[in-house]
Design a protein around this motif. Structure first.
Motif, mmCIF file in Angstrom:
data_model
loop_
_atom_site.group_PDB
_atom_site.id
_atom_site.type_symbol
_atom_site.label_atom_id
_atom_site.label_comp_id
_atom_site.label_asym_id
_atom_site.label_seq_id
_atom_site.Cartn_x
_atom_site.Cartn_y
_atom_site.Cartn_z
ATOM 1 N N UNK A 118 -0.200 -2.601 2.807
ATOM 2 C CA UNK A 118 -0.001 -2.437 3.940
ATOM 3 C C UNK A 118 -0.274 -0.704 4.380
ATOM 4 N N UNK A 119 -1.573 -0.467 4.679
ATOM 5 C CA UNK A 119 -2.067 0.529 4.218
ATOM 6 C C UNK A 119 -1.561 1.853 6.127
ATOM 7 N N UNK A 120 -1.077 2.859 5.595
ATOM 8 C CA UNK A 120 -0.939 3.825 6.551
ATOM 9 C C UNK A 120 -2.021 3.267 7.284
ATOM 10 N N UNK A 121 -3.207 3.859 7.311
ATOM 11 C CA UNK A 121 -4.167 4.266 8.053
ATOM 12 C C UNK A 121 -4.496 2.953 9.510
ATOM 13 N N UNK A 149 -1.998 -5.901 7.923
ATOM 14 C CA UNK A 149 -1.474 -5.665 5.261
ATOM 15 C C UNK A 149 -3.008 -5.998 5.295
ATOM 16 N N UNK A 150 -3.490 -5.218 4.437
ATOM 17 C CA UNK A 150 -4.854 -4.978 3.734
ATOM 18 C C UNK A 150 -5.167 -6.014 2.564
ATOM 19 N N UNK A 186 0.614 8.898 -0.197
ATOM 20 C CA UNK A 186 1.395 7.292 0.396
ATOM 21 C C UNK A 186 1.809 6.677 -0.538
ATOM 22 N N UNK A 187 3.329 5.793 -0.331
ATOM 23 C CA UNK A 187 3.885 4.692 -1.455
ATOM 24 C C UNK A 187 4.072 3.950 -0.979
ATOM 25 N N UNK A 188 3.411 2.284 -0.907
ATOM 26 C CA UNK A 188 3.418 0.933 -0.648
ATOM 27 C C UNK A 188 4.418 -0.149 -1.659
ATOM 28 N N UNK A 189 4.367 -0.740 -0.826
ATOM 29 C CA UNK A 189 5.051 -1.723 -1.580
ATOM 30 C C UNK A 189 3.586 -2.788 -2.024
ATOM 31 N N UNK A 190 3.593 -3.523 -3.306
ATOM 32 C CA UNK A 190 2.524 -4.337 -3.219
ATOM 33 C C UNK A 190 2.039 -5.300 -4.427
ATOM 34 N N UNK A 207 -8.491 -7.376 7.408
ATOM 35 C CA UNK A 207 -6.918 -6.240 7.539
ATOM 36 C C UNK A 207 -6.162 -8.371 8.234
ATOM 37 N N UNK A 208 -5.108 -7.433 7.988
ATOM 38 C CA UNK A 208 -4.481 -9.010 9.423
ATOM 39 C C UNK A 208 -2.995 -8.530 9.360
#
Length: 269
Positions: free
Chosen positions: A117-120, A125-126, A214-218, A238-239
């Motif tokens: 889930x990108x900050x931008x 969800x990407x 940034x830190x994301x769960x992937x 992107x969803x």
């Protein structure tokens, strides 16, 4: 912009490699056919244009630029002609890149849809497409992210390398065009209840104007080694975070939140 300049552009790119034979081997294109491209007696198809561009860290359309403009572009942004087998012994030791450390990663070879889930793009969800494969005795990756409805950027491409740490997998990537936007992911190997998923955390620099850390769960969802690439790419977009086209288990594992019982931002398994 014209395909007439492609032969000269290819000859210039090859001057950055050790030899034409080495470039062809690294790209995976027949030397005789590539020579025809450089001579202008044959034109590469779209798939080969993409392979050549990916190898040198360029966009597809840049290969067709007028040669004078292309030469200026290359003089400013030297093409990346990676040869992972040329890594120094010191780097190999630092990353523990040995045959014993690579062998366990061979079962990870194939194509993946990767999710975060990108900050931008808040609330989105990407889904991207990542190809993990063996090259020169190492496990490397090519990652493609598509943003078809974003006029600022349509596609982002990343080159990466996989490292096995015993009980985790580490993937280091950099944006392929100019080497910015580094990302480091630490992933759990497959679980028995979700054998097709790799999940963990990724840390890097965003594409936003502030270029925040940034830190994301992937999550990386295994698709197989022989897939319909066109269909897989069509699914890259992107969803909305509640979109039912994304597996609910994947949505749960990549949510950007810290629950009361979690003492830090941790991977969901």
């Amino acid at each position: 912009m014209s395909a007439a300049d492609l032969p000269a552009n290819l000859r210039l790119l090859c001057s950055y490699g050790r030899s034409i034979t080495a470039v062809c081997r690294q790209i995976g294109i027949n030397r005789q056919q590539f020579t025809k491209y450089m001579a202008g007696t044959s034109q590469p198809g779209l798939s080969n244009v993409r392979r050549i561009a990916d190898h040198f860290g360029l966009e597809d359309y840049e290969l067709l630029m007028e040669h004078d403009a292309f030469r200026k572009l290359v003089s400013i942004r030297r093409p990346i002609a990676p040869n992972i087998s040329d890594l120094s012994d010191e780097i190999r030791k630092t990353l523990f890149l040995t045959s014993d450390s690579v062998a366990p990663l061979l079962k990870q070879v194939g194509y993946y849809h990767n999710y975060f889930m990108p900050l931008e793009y808040p609330g989105c969800i990407l889904r991207g497409l990542c190809h993990v494969y063996e090259q020169n005795g190492f496990i490397v990756s090519r990652n493609v992210e598509r943003y078809p409805r974003d006029p600022r950027v349509r596609v982002k491409k990343y080159n990466g390398i996989f490292v096995h740490t015993g009980d985790k997998i580490v993937m280091f990537e950099r944006e392929s065009t100019i080497g910015r936007a580094p990302w480091l992911s630490i992933l759990y190997p497959y679980e028995q209840d979700q054998p097709q998923l790799l999940q963990g955390l990724t840390l890097g620099v965003t594409r936003s104007s502030g270029r925040e850390i940034a830190c994301y769960r992937v999550v990386m969802e295994y698709l197989g080694q022989d897939i319909d690439l066109r269909q897989a790419m069509r699914g890259c977009d992107l969803y909305a975070e509640d979109d039912e086209r994304i597996d609910p288990e994947i949505r749960r594992r990549i949510r950007c939140e810290i629950l009361p019982h979690e003492l830090a931002f941790m991977a969901r398994v």
